[in-house]
Design an enzyme around this catalytic site. Structure first.
Site, mmCIF file in Angstrom:
data_model
loop_
_atom_site.group_PDB
_atom_site.id
_atom_site.type_symbol
_atom_site.label_atom_id
_atom_site.label_comp_id
_atom_site.label_asym_id
_atom_site.label_seq_id
_atom_site.Cartn_x
_atom_site.Cartn_y
_atom_site.Cartn_z
ATOM 1 C CE1 TYR A 126 -3.507 2.564 0.901
ATOM 2 C CE2 TYR A 126 -1.615 3.636 2.189
ATOM 3 C CZ TYR A 126 -3.016 3.693 1.571
ATOM 4 O OH TYR A 126 -3.539 4.873 1.858
ATOM 5 C CD GLU A 214 -6.435 5.016 -1.005
ATOM 6 O OE1 GLU A 214 -6.044 5.129 0.194
ATOM 7 O OE2 GLU A 214 -7.342 4.448 -1.075
#
Length: 410
Positions: A126, A214
């Site tokens: 991530y 993100e």
């Protein structure tokens, strides 16, 4: 403002990030043709494009398939091993709304899909950038637990999230990106590849005035490459005047029609699932109004139908449009008007409300609480209009007004 996954990845690619090949499609036939171009002897990923997370675990309402996380389920992200499968799954996705934990119970209609070459991820990570209000600077967040909700990782294993402060003026520095790559476990030439992606993420976040950017997941493929498998970027609405190219990416089909309409009228409006419409001036007062409705109405299952801040002054035109937007919601059984007259005097606001009542027609109870400059005069104006507008009621204080509208809507 939100954008679709494919748009976010294209912005990152323009900044230097490595993304898998993909084709945007809107029909099953286009999905079939895209499979032929991208499969390369294997399969492809078919991905629904809606402004909501959790697509892979979502449920296509009315399709007969279980949610995507179940065995044999079909959500908004699916691997297609054959062109026939790509066509048939695309047909189902485009026909049925996709419900995820971020869409609400009615789901979201899918109008666009992407067919993406299978990246064959071997390990997932991530990456994200957001403003850290505590430090007063943006931070790059990274975790070895990619492919999961970062909120879940933060709640269960916060030690697995690494945060690096980023200079708003200079952006993420190469040495910071390399150090972060090593901490995540990247090795060899993978370090340079992930560094390039991190710098691209920082560049897009800062230069485009994003509020959130993100990549989840960032993947190491079975061939050892590093690619952006999925991406999400949200932008600061107040900065869009500086970014005409970003503003053009807005998809109004993904937004609540009432909220879009309110935005055009410069009203801050968010639709909720209650039955009491709210018209308030000031964000803080609007939040307090929603709280007191919940407090007095909770035992009866009554709550606010919307958040609506009409700003520091209320014009007749603004009030009329606000009432029209509120009443467009069939669930609304009453309206609570809570105004503090400061910049705009209460008597002028009262006159605006009466004009709105005449033009819109109050077919549900409307309780008005006015306080501030010329409040007594405002109440006289509303009292004189009572015969003409019988559903219009006034209250002298907030608690009385809240109890009154709740009782009228039981």
């Amino acid at each position: 403002m939100k954008i679709h996954e494919y748009q976010a990845k294209e912005l990152l690619a323009a900044a230097g990030a490595n993304i898998p090949k993909h084709i945007v499609v809107t029909t099953p036939e286009e999905a079939e043709k895209a499979f032929d171009q991208l499969s390369n002897g294997g399969g492809v990923m078919l991905k629904a494009q809606i402004h909501a997370g959790g697509r892979g675990q979502g449920e296509l309402l009315g399709s007969g398939f279980p949610a995507g996380k179940e065995k044999g389920g079909l959500g908004g992200v699916k691997f297609c091993p054959t062109r026939e499968k790509a066509r048939s799954l695309a047909e189902v996705m485009l026909k049925h709304p996709l419900k995820t934990k971020q869409t609400g119970p009615e789901g979201q209609k899918i109008k666009t899909l992407i067919v993406q070459a299978d990246a064959e991820p071997d390990r997932e990570f991530y990456l994200g950038m957001v403003l850290d209000r505590g430090q007063g600077v943006p931070v790059m967040m990274a975790s070895s637990e990619g492919g999961m909700d970062i909120e879940e990782v933060a709640a269960k294993t916060p030690e697995k999230i690494i945060k690096v402060p980023v200079s708003p003026e200079n952006g993420l520095q190469p040495f910071q990106a390399r150090r972060l790559a090593y901490e995540l476990g990247f090795k060899g030439d993978q370090v340079a590849k992930v560094e390039k992606i991190m710098l691209a993420l920082s560049k897009v976040y800062l230069e485009k005035d994003a509020s959130l950017a993100e990549i989840n997941p960032l993947a190491i493929t079975k061939k050892g490459d590093v690619v952006v498998v999925d991406a999400k970027i949200d932008f600061d609405d107040n900065a869009l005047f500086r970014h005409k190219d970003i503003a053009e990416l807005r998809d109004l089909n993904e937004e609540n029609p009432a909220e879009v309409r309110a935005g055009k009228a410069n009203l801050n409006f968010i639709q909720l699932d209650g039955t009491i419409g709210c018209l308030v001036n000031g964000a803080g007062l609007a939040m307090s109004t929603m709280d007191i409705i919940n407090y007095h109405g909770k035992s009866s299952g009554i709550g606010p139908a919307n958040f609506l801040d009409v700003g520091g002054s209320v014009t007749a035109e603004g009030a009329i449009e606000a009432f029209r937007i509120i009443l467009s919601d069939s669930k609304v059984k009453g309206i609570f008007v809570n105004i503090f007259g400061g910049i705009a005097k209460c008597d002028l606001i009262a006159e605006a409300l009466v004009k709105a009542g005449r033009e819109v027609g109050f077919k549900v109870p409307v309780v008005v609480r006015l306080e501030g400059t010329n409040a007594p005069l405002a109440r006289e104006i509303l009292a004189k209009a009572a015969a003409e507008l019988p559903t219009l009621k006034t209250a002298a204080d907030l608690t009385t007004a809240a109890k009154m509208i709740v009782e009228l809507c039981r």
